[in-house]
Design a protein around this motif. Structure first.
Motif, PDB file in Angstrom:
ATOM      1  N   LYS A  75      36.171  45.823  34.586  1.00  0.00           N
ATOM      2  CA  LYS A  75      35.653  44.857  35.556  1.00  0.00           C
ATOM      3  C   LYS A  75      34.255  44.409  35.167  1.00  0.00           C
ATOM      4  O   LYS A  75      33.928  43.209  35.259  1.00  0.00           O
ATOM      5  CB  LYS A  75      35.645  45.455  36.960  1.00  0.00           C
ATOM      6  N   ASP A  79      33.480  40.565  34.419  1.00  0.00           N
ATOM      7  CA  ASP A  79      32.474  39.856  35.222  1.00  0.00           C
ATOM      8  C   ASP A  79      31.383  39.252  34.346  1.00  0.00           C
ATOM      9  O   ASP A  79      30.853  38.177  34.658  1.00  0.00           O
ATOM     10  CB  ASP A  79      31.855  40.815  36.240  1.00  0.00           C
ATOM     11  N   GLN A 124      44.800  43.881  39.834  1.00  0.00           N
ATOM     12  CA  GLN A 124      44.450  42.525  40.257  1.00  0.00           C
ATOM     13  C   GLN A 124      43.486  42.548  41.435  1.00  0.00           C
ATOM     14  O   GLN A 124      42.555  41.733  41.496  1.00  0.00           O
ATOM     15  CB  GLN A 124      45.720  41.739  40.602  1.00  0.00           C
ATOM     16  N   GLU A 125      43.684  43.480  42.339  1.00  0.00           N
ATOM     17  CA  GLU A 125      42.767  43.583  43.484  1.00  0.00           C
ATOM     18  C   GLU A 125      41.385  44.009  43.017  1.00  0.00           C
ATOM     19  O   GLU A 125      40.362  43.462  43.470  1.00  0.00           O
ATOM     20  CB  GLU A 125      43.317  44.587  44.493  1.00  0.00           C
ATOM     21  N   GLY A 128      39.860  41.079  41.031  1.00  0.00           N
ATOM     22  CA  GLY A 128      39.740  39.843  41.785  1.00  0.00           C
ATOM     23  C   GLY A 128      40.289  38.651  41.041  1.00  0.00           C
ATOM     24  O   GLY A 128      39.833  37.519  41.236  1.00  0.00           O
ATOM     25  N   ARG A 129      41.305  38.879  40.194  1.00  0.00           N
ATOM     26  CA  ARG A 129      41.890  37.801  39.423  1.00  0.00           C
ATOM     27  C   ARG A 129      43.280  38.216  38.940  1.00  0.00           C
ATOM     28  O   ARG A 129      43.657  39.389  39.002  1.00  0.00           O
ATOM     29  CB  ARG A 129      41.012  37.444  38.229  1.00  0.00           C
TER      30      ARG A 129
END
Length: 281
Positions: A75, A79, A124-125, A128-129
């Motif tokens: 992540k 990001d 995915q959670e 966030g994608r």
């Protein structure tokens, strides 16, 4: 848009010469350390090229729970780099925290399907994608599997809303190893769910028990795989447009110009089918 895998022998050349490449795919785990020289090189490259993050260590099909540290590092990378896609495999590679050097096949059962979907939803959670899931190459199957691989993959997509990374070389290799028809696989997949395509080369191995094909990513794309790609583009380009396509080459890595030559072949196929589609209209 056609890209190539970003591999260490080519990094300095790409940074210094900035050749024309549609996009670059990284193996995510190679860039997890935030302050490493590799991560800084990636930051520099990402200023000039779109990046796709392709994971090889999430072990989505394992009975183990997701590795929270691994997911957290992914992540953070995602990001920071804001890649055009994030992907992993329909496979497993760990049990009880012990990791293996292979992407191993799943039993295709309802229980495994529910478990795999739960893992995809968790990823995915957390990210966030959307995650892309790649179809595997495999060399054995489970007697208790009850679902064909293409139906299993389609169900994963439908239940989770993930996208698909469609590896045409993997389909071709597995079709020989398991004796199914590539066309059956292609026909089962909704092309609208395919967000990326992989092309690669494979190796033929001869053993006393018989012949097996291995997805080594160590050779040019074979002509039968090019034919599958031509067919895919011909059938779907006029409706869906181009799908990002990658040339994979991970072993016996050649000069960058060889990869770019393979990428140019894919680009020529796309251009031909686009022109043919316009002429037909």
């Amino acid at each position: 848009m056609v890209g190539v895998g970003l591999r260490s022998p080519h990094i300095h050349q790409i940074l210094s010469e900035r050749p024309e490449i549609g996009w670059l795919e990284i193996h995510s785990e190679n860039y997890f350390t935030a302050n490493s020289p590799a991560r800084q090189q990636l930051r520099d490259i990402a200023n000039h090229y779109p990046i796709s993050c392709h994971g090889i260590g999430m072990s989505l099909g394992s009975a183990d729970e997701l590795d929270k540290q691994h997911l957290g590092q992914l992540k953070q990378l995602v990001d920071e780099i804001n890649p055009i896609a994030v992907s992993d495999h329909l496979s497993w590679s760990s049990v009880d925290g012990q990791y293996f050097n292979d992407l191993l096949p799943l039993p295709y059962t309802e229980e495994a399907l529910a478990h795999f979907c739960r893992k995809v939803e968790q990823v995915q959670e957390a990210l966030g994608r959307q995650l892309l899931v790649e179809n595997p190459s495999s060399y054995l199957s489970f007697n208790h599997s009850t679902i064909p691989e293409w139906e299993f993959l389609r169900a994963v997509q439908q239940r989770t809303g993930c996208g698909l990374l469609f590896d045409l070389n993997n389909i071709y290799v597995s079709s020989f190893n398991h004796g199914f028809d590539c066309q059956t696989y292609l026909d089962a997949i909704d092309p609208r769910t395919v967000k990326e395509i992989h092309l690669a080369g494979f190796t033929v191995k001869q053993f006393a028990q018989g012949e097996i094909w291995i997805d080594t990513h160590s050779k040019p794309v074979s002509e039968p795989v090019w034919q599958l790609y031509r067919q895919w583009v011909r059938q779907h380009f006029t409706v869906l447009g181009g799908v990002p396509t990658l040339i994979e080459w991970d072993l016996d890595i050649p000069e960058l110009d060889v990869l770019l030559g393979e990428a140019e072949k894919a680009q020529q196929i796309i251009a031909k089918e686009a022109n043919d589609g316009i002429s037909a209209a």
